[in-house]
Each structure stands twice: as structure tokens, then as C-alpha cells.
Scaffold this active site. Structure first.
Site, PDB file in Angstrom:
ATOM      1  NE  ARG A  17      -2.501  -0.767   3.592  1.00 48.41           N
ATOM      2  CZ  ARG A  17      -2.560  -1.980   4.146  1.00 48.41           C
ATOM      3  NH1 ARG A  17      -1.502  -2.458   4.757  1.00 48.41           N
ATOM      4  NH2 ARG A  17      -3.650  -2.702   4.080  1.00 48.41           N
ATOM      5  CB  ILE A  18       3.821   2.324   1.951  1.00 48.19           C
ATOM      6  CG1 ILE A  18       3.015   2.448   3.246  1.00 48.19           C
ATOM      7  CG2 ILE A  18       4.869   3.433   1.871  1.00 48.19           C
ATOM      8  CD1 ILE A  18       3.804   2.145   4.501  1.00 48.19           C
ATOM      9  CG  ASP A  41       5.302  -6.933  -5.327  1.00 45.52           C
ATOM     10  OD1 ASP A  41       5.119  -8.163  -5.238  1.00 45.52           O
ATOM     11  OD2 ASP A  41       4.791  -6.120  -4.543  1.00 45.52           O
ATOM     12  CB  ALA A  50       9.950  -1.374   4.376  1.00 42.85           C
ATOM     13  NE  ARG A  51       7.824  -4.007   9.926  1.00 41.65           N
ATOM     14  CZ  ARG A  51       7.050  -2.934   9.931  1.00 41.65           C
ATOM     15  NH1 ARG A  51       7.563  -1.757   9.572  1.00 41.65           N
ATOM     16  NH2 ARG A  51       5.786  -3.024  10.278  1.00 41.65           N
ATOM     17  CG  ASP A  77      11.932   6.147   9.677  1.00 44.38           C
ATOM     18  OD1 ASP A  77      12.401   6.992  10.470  1.00 44.38           O
ATOM     19  OD2 ASP A  77      10.762   5.708   9.762  1.00 44.38           O
ATOM     20  CD  GLU A 123      13.247   0.140  14.243  1.00 46.24           C
ATOM     21  OE1 GLU A 123      13.401   0.838  13.232  1.00 46.24           O
ATOM     22  OE2 GLU A 123      12.192  -0.477  14.518  1.00 46.24           O
ATOM     23  CG  HIS A 151      10.156   2.932  13.195  1.00 49.57           C
ATOM     24  ND1 HIS A 151      10.292   1.578  13.360  1.00 49.57           N
ATOM     25  CD2 HIS A 151       9.109   3.089  12.358  1.00 49.57           C
ATOM     26  CE1 HIS A 151       9.364   0.940  12.665  1.00 49.57           C
ATOM     27  NE2 HIS A 151       8.629   1.841  12.053  1.00 49.57           N
ATOM     28  N   GLY A 199       6.132   6.973   9.749  1.00 48.46           N
ATOM     29  CA  GLY A 199       4.686   6.804   9.907  1.00 48.46           C
ATOM     30  C   GLY A 199       4.064   7.966  10.662  1.00 48.46           C
ATOM     31  CB  ALA A 200       0.581   8.550  11.773  1.00 52.20           C
TER      32      ALA A 200
END
Length: 326
Positions: A151-152, A173, A236-237, A260, A265, A284, A287-288
Site C-alpha cells: 500500500r505504501i 514485486d 519498511a523493515r 528510518d 532497532e 522510525h 509513519g504517523a
């Protein structure tokens, strides 16, 4: 018909930011808000700071029928007990995706202009390090590789295609169907293999989930394929990149990175990534954050309304989805 009972099980600070008074008042229109008391709740509103929904936890919540997650990933939250109980699970991942995509586009822009390395040189060398006109980098006409049509990832693709930079956009992908590849091709996105993407892209941005198949997908061999001066962006991760291999490439000055997320982590104090002048590591925060988390509160109120009315949920997560989610 009585209103369902709604428990907010996330951390106190998180709950106050995501669901301030005005949104709680709206939430109360659809359910009786019982604070963090989950024992008699029909709906569990979860988020950062919530306990994992283990068998032991769910044994204390016999009435629970729905889990509405006011954050992104639910992988750490749900257990087999959730599916065995037949609970409906929904996530605000779509509401959280916008800030991540915006952050990623900013990182791509900074990467294309070599902003971090230039800022570091300027800070240490002063006027002597001021780049000449011919030495300056621009973002137009670059080849940008996007790994993962999540989605991102899709939001990033849309923003790249809509930009007026004339960039060439590549996508890797393995889950993109032939029909979807054709549609993306019409938009100007070329679907390629991961090796071709690495070998052709000046900026690579990662948007794949953390699953066994993606662990260290950017390993030493694939990092070596990236052209000299290339940049890796990871929102992402952390497990998608072999950290030690990335450190070697960045320490040599051959590659740059905007990270990020990392593995591990958080990074331990004194980790070499912190001191490299061509690497930016952020805690990190793609995100929001701050004022943005209200988006998650708006989503959870509207999702509660949909659940109460028996309408399809916008963020429904099914057991079979988890293997492809972040």
C-alpha cells in the site's frame, strides 16, 4: 438495541493523542466507551502500547468480537487465538500509509540531490566545501527503483509517476500479476527483476514486508550491483538489508543511505552508521507522528461506525493476508 462496549487498550499517551476529546465524543455516538477496561468490551481499539492478544488475554475478554487497530502492522498484536475465536480484525494501515509515502518522497528528493553528504561536507569544510555549479546534483531524469507494491509502495509509485521530474520508475514485486504489470506499464512503471532494479537505479526505496523470503534481500551481492553514488532508502523493515554489508558500502563512500528502520532497532550507541557523513538514520518516524496520528483516530471512529452498521470494514485483515503484510 444497546450500544456495543468499546475498550481503548493502547498506551495512555497514545490514546490521548489518537483519540482526543472531540473524537472520543464521536466514538461515543456508536459505542459505550469503557476506557481501558477490556473484560466486558465488544470492540477492542488497539494501538501502540496495547498488549498482545494472546489466548490468556482473550480469555479475560469473552465478549470481544472485533479488534480495530489504530496503527499499522498487526503482526505483533494478533495470535492464533484471535483467529480461533473468530474475531474480526481491521487495521488503520491505509491511514498510516500517507505520511510514510510523503516521508519517502522527501528522502528520494534529498537522495537525488546528495543532500546529506553535501550538508556534512559543508558543515566540516565551510565555504571551501561549497559545491560549484557543475558539481551540484539534481533529481530530474533519475532512475528510481521501488521494491514492493505494498500500500505504501503503490502510493510512492503514484507520486513518482505524477511528479514532473521525468524520472524512470522501476518496480520489483513477485506478487504483481501480468495484468497488473501491463496496467503499471501504461502508467510508466516498468516491472523488472530485483537484480535489474539494483543494477539500474540511482535510488532504491524499500516497501516489502518482513518475511523469511525478504530477509537481507539487499545483501552484499545485490548492494554491489547498485551504481556508484546510489542511495538506499528504507522506511519498511530493517531486516530487508544486510546491515554489515551496507555499512561496508557506505563507509567506502560508494553508496549512501536514508534509514528510518534498521536491524537491530534501535541501533546501539556508537554504531558506525551514525557517524558516516553519507548516511541519515532517523528513529522510525516516517509513519504517523504528532499531529498526524489524529488521522488514525478519525479512521477508528469511522471504522467503528461501519462495524456497528454491519458495513464492510475498510481495513479488514484476514489470516491469509498476514504472510504478505509488513
Amino acid at each position: 438495541m444497546s450500544k456495543p462496549r468499546v475498550a481503548i487498550t493502547m498506551g495512555r499517551q497514545e490514546a490521548e493523542a489518537i483519540l482526543p476529546a472531540g473524537l472520543r465524543a464521536r466514538l461515543a455516538e456508536y459505542g459505550e466507551v469503557v476506557g481501558g477496561s477490556a473484560e466486558q468490551a465488544d470492540v477492542l481499539i488497539t494501538g501502540w502500547g496495547s498488549p498482545a492478544l494472546t489466548e490468556a488475554f482473550l480469555a479475560r475478554t469473552p465478549r470481544a468480537r472485533a479488534v480495530l487497530h489504530a496503527a499499522g502492522s498487526v503482526k505483533w498484536l494478533v495470535t492464533e487465538a484471535v483467529w480461533e475465536r473468530g474475531l474480526v480484525v481491521s487495521s488503520a494501515a491505509d491511514a498510516n500509509a500517507g505520511p510514510v509515502a510523503d516521508y519517502t518522497l522527501a528522502a528520494i528528493t534529498f537522495a537525488a540531490k546528495k543532500a546529506v553528504a553535501a550538508a556534512s561536507a559543508y558543515a566540516s569544510g565551510g565555504a571551501a566545501a561549497w559545491p560549484g555549479f557543475a558539481e551540484r546534483e539534481g533529481g530530474d531524469g533519475r532512475t528510481i527503483g521501488v521494491v514492493g507494491a505494498s500500500r505504501i509502495g503503490r502510493l510512492v509509485l503514484e507520486r513518482l509517476v505524477a511528479a514532473d521530474t521525468g524520472c524512470r520508475v522501476l518496480l520489483y514485486d513477485p506478487y504483481v500479476s501480468a495484468a497488473e504489470a501491463v496496467r503499471l506499464g501504461v502508467l510508466g512503471v516498468k516491472v523488472v527483476g530485483l537484480e535489474e532494479l539494483c543494477g539500474s537505479s540511482s535510488v532504491i526505496t524499500l516497501h516489502a514486508p518482513a518475511v523469511p523470503e525478504t530477509r537481507h534481500m539487499l545483501d552484499a551481492r545485490r548492494l554491489a550491483l547498485i551504481p556508484d553514488g546510489g542511495t538506499v532508502v528504507n522506511t519498511a523493515r530493517g531486516s530487508l538489508i544486510d546491515t554489515e554489508a551496507l555499512v561496508r558500502e557506505c563507509a567506502s563512500g560508494r553508496l549512501n543511505a536514508f534509514l528510518d528502520v534498521t536491524e537491530p532497532e534501535p541501533l546501539p550507541a556508537g554504531h558506525p552508521l551514525f557517524s558516516l557523513p553519507n548516511v541519515l538514520v532517523t528513529p522510525h518516524l516516517a509513519g504517523a507522528q504528532g499531529s498526524e496520528v489524529r488521522r488514525l483516530g478519525v479512521w477508528v471512529v469511522e471504522e467503528t461506525e461501519r462495524w456497528v452498521r454491519g458495513e464492510p470494514l475498510s481495513g479488514r485483515v484476514r489470516r491469509e493476508d498476514l504472510c504478505r503484510l509488513a
